[in-house]
Motif scaffolding. Structure first.
Motif, short mmCIF file in Angstrom:
data_model
loop_
_atom_site.label_atom_id
_atom_site.label_comp_id
_atom_site.label_asym_id
_atom_site.label_seq_id
_atom_site.Cartn_x
_atom_site.Cartn_y
_atom_site.Cartn_z
N UNK A 1 0.84 -1.20 0.00
CA UNK A 1 0.00 0.00 0.00
C UNK A 1 0.87 1.26 0.00
N UNK A 2 2.02 1.19 0.70
CA UNK A 2 2.90 2.36 0.80
C UNK A 2 4.34 1.93 1.07
N UNK A 3 5.28 2.75 0.61
CA UNK A 3 6.71 2.55 0.88
C UNK A 3 7.30 3.83 1.43
N UNK A 4 8.06 3.72 2.50
CA UNK A 4 8.59 4.91 3.18
C UNK A 4 10.11 5.06 2.99
N UNK A 5 10.53 6.27 2.66
CA UNK A 5 11.96 6.57 2.53
C UNK A 5 12.57 6.96 3.87
N UNK A 6 13.74 7.55 3.80
CA UNK A 6 14.41 7.96 5.04
C UNK A 6 15.33 9.13 4.74
N UNK A 7 15.57 9.95 5.75
CA UNK A 7 16.43 11.13 5.65
C UNK A 7 15.90 12.14 4.62
N UNK A 8 14.59 12.19 4.48
CA UNK A 8 13.98 13.24 3.67
C UNK A 8 13.77 14.47 4.55
N UNK B 1 3.30 10.24 -3.87
CA UNK B 1 3.37 8.88 -4.40
C UNK B 1 3.47 7.95 -3.20
N UNK B 2 2.46 7.12 -3.00
CA UNK B 2 2.45 6.24 -1.82
C UNK B 2 3.66 5.29 -1.80
N UNK B 3 4.20 4.99 -2.97
CA UNK B 3 5.31 4.02 -3.04
C UNK B 3 6.64 4.63 -2.63
N UNK B 4 6.70 5.95 -2.50
CA UNK B 4 7.92 6.55 -1.96
C UNK B 4 7.59 7.78 -1.11
N UNK B 5 6.99 7.47 0.02
CA UNK B 5 6.66 8.52 0.98
C UNK B 5 7.94 9.09 1.57
#
Ligand SMILES: [Zn+2]
Length: 284
Positions: free
Chosen positions: A181-188, A198-202
């Motif tokens: 359903x969603x993918x989360x990034x880091x250090x944004x 874009x849910x695939x790169x929150x």
């Protein structure tokens, strides 16, 4: 002569600021117009922005220090777990599930760039999409077998979203979009725009090391633009590398749970489902 140079430098800086449109007032205008462009999107009644708390790697301090605080305030967080530490504290993680916390996928072996010495043996530069597909599926299968819940959201290890290198590099964001359903990034650096993201790169913003004043500033910006701020932490304790301060977590929970502040604090899954429902008129 020196005066002339100083004047020239000052004039040059002014031109840069004006031409790039980065003055604070200009940013506020853009935030205002972003709010106006949002059209039909609205947060639940009484809420002006959303916050999600996420913690990675199933570190033991999340159980020993974090969960008691979260449970005390009735806050539900998302834990992107790794299988090996999950198995070591399995009964504790089962309790976390019964409290309503979300368990997410963080891959099977935590592959990252081989520039990190710990990841050289499983470097993304040497990965393929097929190998990554196997990791995501297998991790979901094991978590489901151990905890009885199947993850629906994912956090990119090290926030890195590729396999391969150079001309043969491929993004694995489409794979995450297919499976989660969603993918989360880091250090944004910024909150997500619910009407656009874009849910695939929150975007995921670091929570580790921050005091509550720094958190409050991010809350204020998120409330001003009606966004969804996804915080990412690792260990929970008094301080140190990759550690969310327990005092900050307590203050954050207290502030976000006060209805007067207009924040909706919930898991990545719940907020993502709400946004998708708002966008399409039906659950994803
Ligand atoms: Zn991690």
């Amino acid at each position: 002569m020196r005066i002339v140079w100083i004047c020239l430098i000052v004039m040059y800086c002014c031109v840069i600021v004006v031409s790039t449109g980065c003055s604070p007032s200009n940013l506020q205008d853009k935030e205002q117009s972003a709010l106006e462009e949002r059209g039909d999107f609205s947060w639940p009644v009484g809420k002006r922005a959303a916050i999600s708390l996420t913690f990675d790697d199933a570190r033991f301090s999340q159980i020993d220090r974090g969960l008691p605080i979260l449970n005390e305030y009735g806050v539900k967080a998302t834990f992107y777990v790794l299988v090996r530490p999950l198995e070591e504290r399995l009964s504790d993680w089962k309790k976390a599930v019964t409290k309503g916390h979300e368990i997410g996928n963080h891959s099977l072996t935590h592959p990252c760039s081989g520039n990190f010495p710990f990841a050289r043996e499983r470097a993304l530069e040497n990965y393929t999409l097929g190998k990554m597909r196997y990791e995501l599926q297998e991790s979901n299968n094991i978590i489901e077998r151990l905890l009885g819940v199947r993850p629906v959201t994912f956090a990119y290890p090290c926030g890195q979203k590729y396999v391969g290198r150079g001309r043969n590099l491929k993004s694995y964001v489409p794979l995450v979009a297919e499976k989660f359903l969603a993918g989360r990034g880091w250090m944004d650096e910024w909150a997500n725009d619910p009407a656009f993201c874009d849910m695939a790169q929150l975007m995921g913003v670091e929570l580790d090391g921050k005091d509550f004043e720094q958190v409050k500033q991010l809350f204020d910006r998120t409330l001003a633009n009606g966004g969804w701020l996804v915080f990412c932490g690792h260990d929970i304790g008094e301080g140190g590398r990759q550690t969310t301060r327990a005092s900050t977590l307590k203050a954050l929970c207290e502030y976000a749970q006060d209805p007067a502040n207009g924040l909706w604090l919930d898991t990545v899954e719940e907020v993502a489902r709400y946004i998708l429902k708002q966008r399409t008129g039906k659950p994803d």
